[in-house]
Design a protein around this motif. Sequence first.
Motif, PDB file in Angstrom:
ATOM      1  N   LEU A 178       0.824  -1.205   0.000  1.00  0.00           N
ATOM      2  CA  LEU A 178       0.000   0.000   0.000  1.00  0.00           C
ATOM      3  C   LEU A 178       0.861   1.258   0.000  1.00  0.00           C
ATOM      4  CD1 LEU A 178      -2.730  -1.239   2.491  1.00  0.00           C
ATOM      5  CD2 LEU A 178      -3.161  -0.475   0.138  1.00  0.00           C
ATOM      6  N   MET A 179       1.963   1.245   0.727  1.00  0.00           N
ATOM      7  CA  MET A 179       2.835   2.419   0.737  1.00  0.00           C
ATOM      8  C   MET A 179       3.371   2.713  -0.661  1.00  0.00           C
ATOM      9  SD  MET A 179       4.960   2.432   4.327  1.00  0.00           S
ATOM     10  CE  MET A 179       5.521   0.730   4.273  1.00  0.00           C
ATOM     11  N   THR A 180       3.731   1.672  -1.382  1.00  0.00           N
ATOM     12  CA  THR A 180       4.225   1.853  -2.759  1.00  0.00           C
ATOM     13  C   THR A 180       3.147   2.449  -3.651  1.00  0.00           C
ATOM     14  OG1 THR A 180       5.750  -0.013  -2.512  1.00  0.00           O
ATOM     15  CG2 THR A 180       5.177   0.646  -4.757  1.00  0.00           C
ATOM     16  N   VAL A 181       1.932   1.917  -3.557  1.00  0.00           N
ATOM     17  CA  VAL A 181       0.815   2.410  -4.373  1.00  0.00           C
ATOM     18  C   VAL A 181       0.499   3.858  -4.045  1.00  0.00           C
ATOM     19  CG1 VAL A 181      -1.674   2.167  -4.730  1.00  0.00           C
ATOM     20  CG2 VAL A 181      -0.208   0.139  -4.753  1.00  0.00           C
ATOM     21  N   PHE A 182       0.451   4.193  -2.793  1.00  0.00           N
ATOM     22  CA  PHE A 182       0.074   5.550  -2.385  1.00  0.00           C
ATOM     23  C   PHE A 182       1.141   6.560  -2.792  1.00  0.00           C
ATOM     24  CE2 PHE A 182      -3.299   3.503  -0.390  1.00  0.00           C
ATOM     25  CZ  PHE A 182      -4.144   4.388   0.274  1.00  0.00           C
ATOM     26  N   THR A 183       2.403   6.175  -2.647  1.00  0.00           N
ATOM     27  CA  THR A 183       3.473   7.086  -3.074  1.00  0.00           C
ATOM     28  C   THR A 183       3.361   7.376  -4.560  1.00  0.00           C
ATOM     29  OG1 THR A 183       4.951   6.254  -1.350  1.00  0.00           O
ATOM     30  CG2 THR A 183       5.972   7.381  -3.217  1.00  0.00           C
ATOM     31  N   SER A 184       3.100   6.349  -5.331  1.00  0.00           N
ATOM     32  CA  SER A 184       2.961   6.525  -6.782  1.00  0.00           C
ATOM     33  C   SER A 184       1.767   7.410  -7.124  1.00  0.00           C
ATOM     34  CB  SER A 184       2.812   5.154  -7.453  1.00  0.00           C
ATOM     35  OG  SER A 184       2.611   5.284  -8.841  1.00  0.00           O
ATOM     36  N   ALA A 185       0.692   7.291  -6.354  1.00  0.00           N
ATOM     37  CA  ALA A 185      -0.526   8.058  -6.642  1.00  0.00           C
ATOM     38  C   ALA A 185      -0.491   9.457  -6.056  1.00  0.00           C
ATOM     39  CB  ALA A 185      -1.743   7.313  -6.110  1.00  0.00           C
ATOM     40  N   GLY A 186       0.490   9.755  -5.206  1.00  0.00           N
ATOM     41  CA  GLY A 186       0.559  11.083  -4.592  1.00  0.00           C
ATOM     42  C   GLY A 186      -0.498  11.289  -3.517  1.00  0.00           C
TER      43      GLY A 186
END
Length: 927
Positions: A602-610
């Motif tokens: 989830l951290m990876t996804v959220f970082t990518s999505a801003g």
Amino acid sequence: MTTNRDDKDLPLRDDIRLLGRLLGDAVRDQEGEATFDLVEQTRQAAVRFAREGRAEDRARLHALLDTLPPATMLSVVRAFAYFLQLANIAEDTHRARRRRSHEAMGSPPREGTLAFALDAVRAAIGNDAVARERLQQFFAEALIAPVLTAHPTEVQRQSTQVAMQQVADLLERRDRMVLTAEEQAESDIALQRQVLTLWHTRLVRGERLRVIDEVKNGIGYYRSTFFTEVPRLYANTAALLHERFPGADFPLGTFLRVGSWIGGDRDGNPFVTADILRDTLRLQAAAAFDFYLEEVHALGGMLSISRTLHSITPELDALAANSPDKSVQRLDEPYRRALSGVYARLVATMRRLELPPPTRAALGEGVPYAEAVELRADLQVVRDALVRTQLPLLASGRLQRLLTAVEVFGFHLAPLDLRQNADVHEQVVAELLAQAGVCANYLALTEEARVALLAAELAGTRPVYSPHLVYSEDVQRELDIVFAARAMRERYGHSALPHYIISKCDGVSDLLEVALMLKEAGLATGGAAPSLGLDIIPLFETISDLQRAGTTMSAAFALPIYRALVQSRGDVQEVMLGYSDSNKDGGFLTSGWELYQAELALMTVFTSAGVKLRFFHGRGGSVGRGGGPSYDAILAQPSGAVSGQIRLTEQGEVIASKYATPDVGRRNLELLVAATLEATLTDHENQADKAVTFHPVMDRLSALAFRAYRALVYETPGFTQYFRESTPLAEIATLNIGSRPASRKPSDRIEDLRAIPWVFAWAQCRCMLPGWYGFGTAVAQWLQETPDGLPVLQRMATRWPFFRTLLSNVDMVLAKSDLRVASRYSELVSDDALRGQIFGAIEAEWQRTREALRLITGEEQLLADNPLLARSIANRFPYMDPLNHLQIALLKRHRDLLAAGGNVDEHVRRGIHLTINGIAAGLRNSG
């Protein structure tokens, strides 16, 4: 002369002996010498059996207890149940005593304190200027929120809790003060009186709790602890920061809030309705206003400053002039007049909100406050006047704490979460769309088709709900909730209902369905500028849901309408992780590892999505439901997972153990803040090469543990029968300890059983299976595959907080389990072959788990590095054995009677419930 731990623990032993003697006196005086002698003989035999495990001591327990008449048996059960409750009080008092002793001696700050955390941050950063800047940013943006939930493992009645609190207060007074002989005698009599009152106070409820009773119980913790201790923690934080960074400005914001689910959580609870929601918010608001009125009145009594002796500010003069207080006795006392005006406005606000009138009337009419910020502004005028006229000492203390309380609690007391199951939402949306002529069979659509349809509806502005259409009863009930939520937010402020949680979320459509329901209630908008009034929070709680969590949220953010809705919430998205159901689904080891990996994904996804990610951890009290020490659990999160913001549930009996008293409550709140601070601003996880060396090991251990756990629980024929017969599960379901049914669906399947009674039942029979099963097999098989792998596991234990905490929790659960007791429960199973097969598997796995823990830690004794808990178990557990023994006997009588077609024996039923209460008290975190 050296001082050892035994010397330090002498006051604890003295308190336990004192309380035990007073309880014994009550038993002798009220029940007779024969009953007292029976209790004493039972106690001695139980202590010998716990220490030595001799067969003759077990036989002695059988001889003493098995043939008792029902009334005498109840007296024995009550005696041991109350002793365990009183021992808990003595332990809590002793912890506070030791903490004060350390502080009085000027000992270095200990782990879990704010002082330790601030020093750790300074040391980790190594530059005071940078440390100051990061701490300023942390406190400006932080959100740390324990959330009270009403789950059916809190077995104490509120009447019992109040009585216990009075015992605790008396013990603390004796400890803090040097008493004269007369005062000592008065204290002895007061304790004796309170224990006697307890003996005649009913331990278990006669009727099942209603939701509104749970709401009132929850509000009780605000009155006893949170109203005073949350502001004190803010003040202590400010003082520690200024002590370390003199002259620096640290605007603290509202970094700590105490939330609630009670009255808003309707997942599996049909008794939470729109009316309950309205009543909950009204009761919460009334509690907040009652506190504010008492504090404002007290401040008026304190601030008797005369303008003839001291100057005032124009702002205070204007506030006093607007007051309805025109008494000639106070014309020269502007602070009192100003506060009388604040009081009058609070009373007028209560009238506007239709709250019960206060017991103390205002001195005149006031203009209602529109929102809490106006109240705070008036109080700030009073504070500023004191500071600007050289009376800053009077501005601190009570007045500053009230200002903090108003900012934290507002007019709503606690942010209340709404929660419902995704399956219910899809039924609501299906009916809405069908009635509106949009889609005749929404449930038949694929996930992709559902998402496309819902996205189109959310992007538009037309409603699909109509007040002129008739909906099914279930659907109308859900719609009533969201419409009531909108009205309550308008009345008490948007902070009153900020979150909507989706249980069993497993796809993007689950998120969009809730958005559509909110849109129909006016809590979300579509069109050119989509907006969302509440945070929509997915709860991922099964193993498969956790594994798909990153993919689900990535797909949601890729959807323009959902991304726009998140943007309207400040680009912050909260995700809840479920510890209980994932554990029941896959076992504790796999649950813990999948939760950890879900956070990384989830951290990876959220970082990518801003998008900023905030985790909400759905932890229970026991290790089988994600429990264990909160401080260690927060520091065991992956690096970057906390980032200054964290919410976590406080459930069941844990609420009472953590927050029933101000001193213990403040300590536990401080632990949460300290852990969040360390997890955010230090390299607490010491990343190094963990992803390369440790993660693959955990992958394999998890797979092996999952296979072992599923093989027993879901693939062994007859396991459900064994579980239901060898534990008091059915009897727990009839105990009036919560408003929620034990199962989500009317079935006997483990899959449909709620995780809470699943764990609670295993705790009662002292097996604790959900907290350790599968670990021993996983380690043994991995070491067979990797013969030189033990040093790797040992490095994981010393260098990785996640694995170290996992081992610590296994250590605790093994120490709290007792297979000698569990084997006696297995004798309740009617099928001899089934009993032998399954208990044999449980016993073998316990031994494997114990050996795996010994190999990795090198410790021959359980709890070798936790002497406090080891002492606690030694003090309390011998007194649990008679309760377990009696529970088994009572269960057999009860079940034999039902099998013969007889009526329930009330004495037997009550005895079972009393043993459940006492065993839960002895374990402390059992549900």
